[in-house]
Write a protein that holds these residues in place. Structure first.
Motif, PDB file in Angstrom:
ATOM      1  N   PRO A  58      46.607  42.077  52.172  1.00 26.54           N
ATOM      2  CA  PRO A  58      47.483  41.912  50.631  1.00 26.54           C
ATOM      3  C   PRO A  58      48.591  40.876  50.559  1.00 26.54           C
ATOM      4  O   PRO A  58      49.093  40.673  49.389  1.00 26.54           O
ATOM      5  CB  PRO A  58      47.957  43.286  50.560  1.00 26.54           C
ATOM      6  N   ASP A  59      49.129  40.655  51.719  1.00 26.82           N
ATOM      7  CA  ASP A  59      50.228  39.687  51.557  1.00 26.82           C
ATOM      8  C   ASP A  59      49.884  38.303  51.795  1.00 26.82           C
ATOM      9  O   ASP A  59      50.627  37.304  52.299  1.00 26.82           O
ATOM     10  CB  ASP A  59      51.261  39.882  52.794  1.00 26.82           C
ATOM     11  N   PHE A  60      48.749  37.766  51.623  1.00 28.39           N
ATOM     12  CA  PHE A  60      48.325  36.479  51.721  1.00 28.39           C
ATOM     13  C   PHE A  60      48.324  35.845  50.215  1.00 28.39           C
ATOM     14  O   PHE A  60      47.476  36.227  49.413  1.00 28.39           O
ATOM     15  CB  PHE A  60      46.624  36.429  51.888  1.00 28.39           C
ATOM     16  N   PRO A  61      49.389  35.071  50.269  1.00 29.75           N
ATOM     17  CA  PRO A  61      49.653  34.402  48.711  1.00 29.75           C
ATOM     18  C   PRO A  61      48.629  33.618  48.039  1.00 29.75           C
ATOM     19  O   PRO A  61      48.325  33.627  46.907  1.00 29.75           O
ATOM     20  CB  PRO A  61      51.041  33.445  48.737  1.00 29.75           C
ATOM     21  N   ARG A  62      47.777  32.928  48.869  1.00 31.74           N
ATOM     22  CA  ARG A  62      46.663  31.886  48.543  1.00 31.74           C
ATOM     23  C   ARG A  62      45.652  32.813  47.476  1.00 31.74           C
ATOM     24  O   ARG A  62      45.260  32.445  46.526  1.00 31.74           O
ATOM     25  CB  ARG A  62      46.186  31.038  49.493  1.00 31.74           C
ATOM     26  N   ALA A  63      45.297  33.860  48.006  1.00 33.08           N
ATOM     27  CA  ALA A  63      44.381  34.612  47.219  1.00 33.08           C
ATOM     28  C   ALA A  63      44.854  35.207  45.819  1.00 33.08           C
ATOM     29  O   ALA A  63      44.178  34.880  45.074  1.00 33.08           O
ATOM     30  CB  ALA A  63      44.075  35.956  47.940  1.00 33.08           C
ATOM     31  N   TYR A  64      46.017  35.419  45.565  1.00 35.15           N
ATOM     32  CA  TYR A  64      46.649  35.607  44.405  1.00 35.15           C
ATOM     33  C   TYR A  64      46.797  34.158  43.417  1.00 35.15           C
ATOM     34  O   TYR A  64      46.363  34.344  42.454  1.00 35.15           O
ATOM     35  CB  TYR A  64      48.146  36.075  44.549  1.00 35.15           C
ATOM     36  N   ALA A  65      47.046  33.153  44.097  1.00 35.18           N
ATOM     37  CA  ALA A  65      46.986  32.004  43.328  1.00 35.18           C
ATOM     38  C   ALA A  65      45.779  31.489  42.924  1.00 35.18           C
ATOM     39  O   ALA A  65      45.355  31.208  42.021  1.00 35.18           O
ATOM     40  CB  ALA A  65      47.771  30.893  44.320  1.00 35.18           C
ATOM     41  N   ARG A  66      44.676  31.595  43.992  1.00 37.10           N
ATOM     42  CA  ARG A  66      43.539  31.250  43.418  1.00 37.10           C
ATOM     43  C   ARG A  66      42.609  32.270  42.548  1.00 37.10           C
ATOM     44  O   ARG A  66      42.260  31.648  41.480  1.00 37.10           O
ATOM     45  CB  ARG A  66      42.474  31.450  44.840  1.00 37.10           C
ATOM     46  N   LYS A  67      43.055  33.276  42.536  1.00 35.92           N
ATOM     47  CA  LYS A  67      42.648  34.418  41.506  1.00 35.92           C
ATOM     48  C   LYS A  67      43.216  33.927  40.147  1.00 35.92           C
ATOM     49  O   LYS A  67      42.631  34.033  39.080  1.00 35.92           O
ATOM     50  CB  LYS A  67      43.073  35.921  41.988  1.00 35.92           C
ATOM     51  N   ALA A  68      44.462  33.820  40.256  1.00 31.20           N
ATOM     52  CA  ALA A  68      45.190  33.530  38.928  1.00 31.20           C
ATOM     53  C   ALA A  68      44.741  32.294  38.396  1.00 31.20           C
ATOM     54  O   ALA A  68      44.498  32.052  36.992  1.00 31.20           O
ATOM     55  CB  ALA A  68      46.739  33.302  39.044  1.00 31.20           C
ATOM     56  N   ASN A  69      44.180  31.287  39.331  1.00 32.44           N
ATOM     57  CA  ASN A  69      43.667  29.991  38.804  1.00 32.44           C
ATOM     58  C   ASN A  69      42.230  30.310  37.974  1.00 32.44           C
ATOM     59  O   ASN A  69      42.100  29.757  37.045  1.00 32.44           O
ATOM     60  CB  ASN A  69      43.678  29.185  39.898  1.00 32.44           C
ATOM     61  N   VAL A  70      41.730  31.036  38.633  1.00 33.04           N
ATOM     62  CA  VAL A  70      40.222  31.434  38.127  1.00 33.04           C
ATOM     63  C   VAL A  70      40.597  31.900  36.656  1.00 33.04           C
ATOM     64  O   VAL A  70      39.731  31.895  35.674  1.00 33.04           O
ATOM     65  CB  VAL A  70      39.561  32.418  38.838  1.00 33.04           C
ATOM     66  N   GLN A  71      41.419  32.964  36.576  1.00 36.31           N
ATOM     67  CA  GLN A  71      41.917  33.481  35.341  1.00 36.31           C
ATOM     68  C   GLN A  71      42.339  32.567  34.253  1.00 36.31           C
ATOM     69  O   GLN A  71      41.877  32.765  33.246  1.00 36.31           O
ATOM     70  CB  GLN A  71      42.955  34.802  35.872  1.00 36.31           C
ATOM     71  N   ILE A  72      43.368  31.669  34.694  1.00 33.35           N
ATOM     72  CA  ILE A  72      43.500  30.596  33.824  1.00 33.35           C
ATOM     73  C   ILE A  72      42.240  29.858  33.197  1.00 33.35           C
ATOM     74  O   ILE A  72      42.129  29.679  32.027  1.00 33.35           O
ATOM     75  CB  ILE A  72      44.474  29.609  34.547  1.00 33.35           C
ATOM     76  N   LEU A  73      41.319  29.395  34.135  1.00 32.48           N
ATOM     77  CA  LEU A  73      40.273  28.725  33.745  1.00 32.48           C
ATOM     78  C   LEU A  73      39.317  29.511  32.770  1.00 32.48           C
ATOM     79  O   LEU A  73      38.700  29.197  32.125  1.00 32.48           O
ATOM     80  CB  LEU A  73      39.209  28.503  34.917  1.00 32.48           C
ATOM     81  N   CYS A  74      39.332  30.955  32.987  1.00 31.71           N
ATOM     82  CA  CYS A  74      38.758  31.714  31.971  1.00 31.71           C
ATOM     83  C   CYS A  74      39.402  32.092  30.653  1.00 31.71           C
ATOM     84  O   CYS A  74      39.092  33.148  30.089  1.00 31.71           O
ATOM     85  CB  CYS A  74      38.336  33.026  32.918  1.00 31.71           C
ATOM     86  N   LYS A  75      40.501  31.529  30.652  1.00 32.71           N
ATOM     87  CA  LYS A  75      41.412  31.918  29.384  1.00 32.71           C
ATOM     88  C   LYS A  75      41.886  33.346  29.513  1.00 32.71           C
ATOM     89  O   LYS A  75      42.146  33.857  28.222  1.00 32.71           O
ATOM     90  CB  LYS A  75      40.796  31.567  28.153  1.00 32.71           C
ATOM     91  N   GLN A  76      42.056  33.884  30.309  1.00 35.90           N
ATOM     92  CA  GLN A  76      42.753  35.135  30.613  1.00 35.90           C
ATOM     93  C   GLN A  76      44.178  34.936  31.205  1.00 35.90           C
ATOM     94  O   GLN A  76      44.525  35.504  32.395  1.00 35.90           O
ATOM     95  CB  GLN A  76      41.811  36.136  31.558  1.00 35.90           C
TER      96      GLN A  76
END
Length: 179
Positions: A58-76
Motif C-alpha cells: 500500500p505504500d508503493f507510490p508508483r502504483a498510485y501514479a500509474r493508476k492515476a495516469n490510466v484514469q487520466i487516459l480514460c478521462k476519469q
C-alpha cells in the motif's frame, strides 16, 4: 524488464505473467506489468494490476501514479484525483505523484480542451455511479442551484466538508466548472 526496454510489449506481458505465477506476492511484477499494459493500451488490465500492487504494498507510490495516469487516459479525472490524493497521504513528498497531481489539476481546469471535449468529458463522467449518486442527491441539487444563483450561498455551502468534497468531485469530473 529487458523485453519492456526493447519495446516487446506482448512478450514482456507474458514474462511478467509468468513472474506473477512464480512470485504472486511481488508487487514490482504487477507494477511493471501494469506499465506494459499501458503501453498496449489495455487500461482495464493495467488498473487491475495497479490495484493488486497497491494491495500487496500500500505504500508503493508508483502504483498510485500509474493508476492515476490510466484514469487520466480514460478521462476519469475525478478518479485520478482521488487516487493521487490517496497516494500522497502515504507518500507526501513523492516526486512522481506530485507530477501526476499537476497533470490531474491541469486536466480538471480543462487546459487545452475545446467546448466539445469538455462536454464529452462530462457525458463520460455521468456514467460513473458515484457521480450519478451525487447528482441525484436532493441536497446537492439544491446546493448546485444555490451556487448558480447566489455566490454568498456557494461560499457557505463550501464550508461543509461533505458538500465541498462532492463539489470538488463534480468539478474534477467536468460536470461543473468554476469561473
Amino acid at each position: 524488464n529487458s523485453l519492456f526496454k526493447e519495446g516487446k510489449w506482448v512478450e514482456a506481458i507474458k514474462a511478467y505473467t509468468d513472474g506473477t505465477r512464480r512470485d504472486p506476492k511481488n508487487h514490482l511484477i504487477y507494477s511493471n506489468r501494469a506499465q506494459t499494459y499501458i503501453k498496449v493500451m489495455d487500461f482495464g488490465s493495467a488498473l487491475k494490476d495497479c490495484d493488486t500492487c497497491m494491495e500487496l504494498k500500500p505504500d508503493f507510490p508508483r502504483a498510485y501514479a500509474r493508476k492515476a495516469n490510466v484514469q487520466i487516459l480514460c478521462k476519469q479525472l475525478h478518479k485520478a484525483k482521488e487516487t493521487v490524493e490517496a497516494g500522497l497521504q502515504l507518500c507526501p513528498n513523492d516526486p512522481e505523484l506530485i507530477q501526476v497531481k499537476a497533470k490531474v489539476q491541469a486536466g480538471i481546469m480543462g487546459v487545452g480542451l475545446s467546448p466539445e471535449e469538455r462536454e464529452l468529458r462530462a457525458q463520460e463522467a455521468m456514467k460513473d455511479p458515484k457521480i450519478q449518486m451525487i447528482m441525484q442527491d436532493p441536497v446537492m441539487r439544491d446546493v448546485l442551484n444555490d451556487m448558480q444563483s447566489d455566490p454568498a450561498a456557494a461560499q457557505k455551502h463550501m464550508m461543509d466538508d461533505g458538500i465541498r468534497e462532492k463539489v470538488e468531485t463534480l468539478m474534477a469530473a467536468g460536470i461543473i466548472q468554476m469561473r
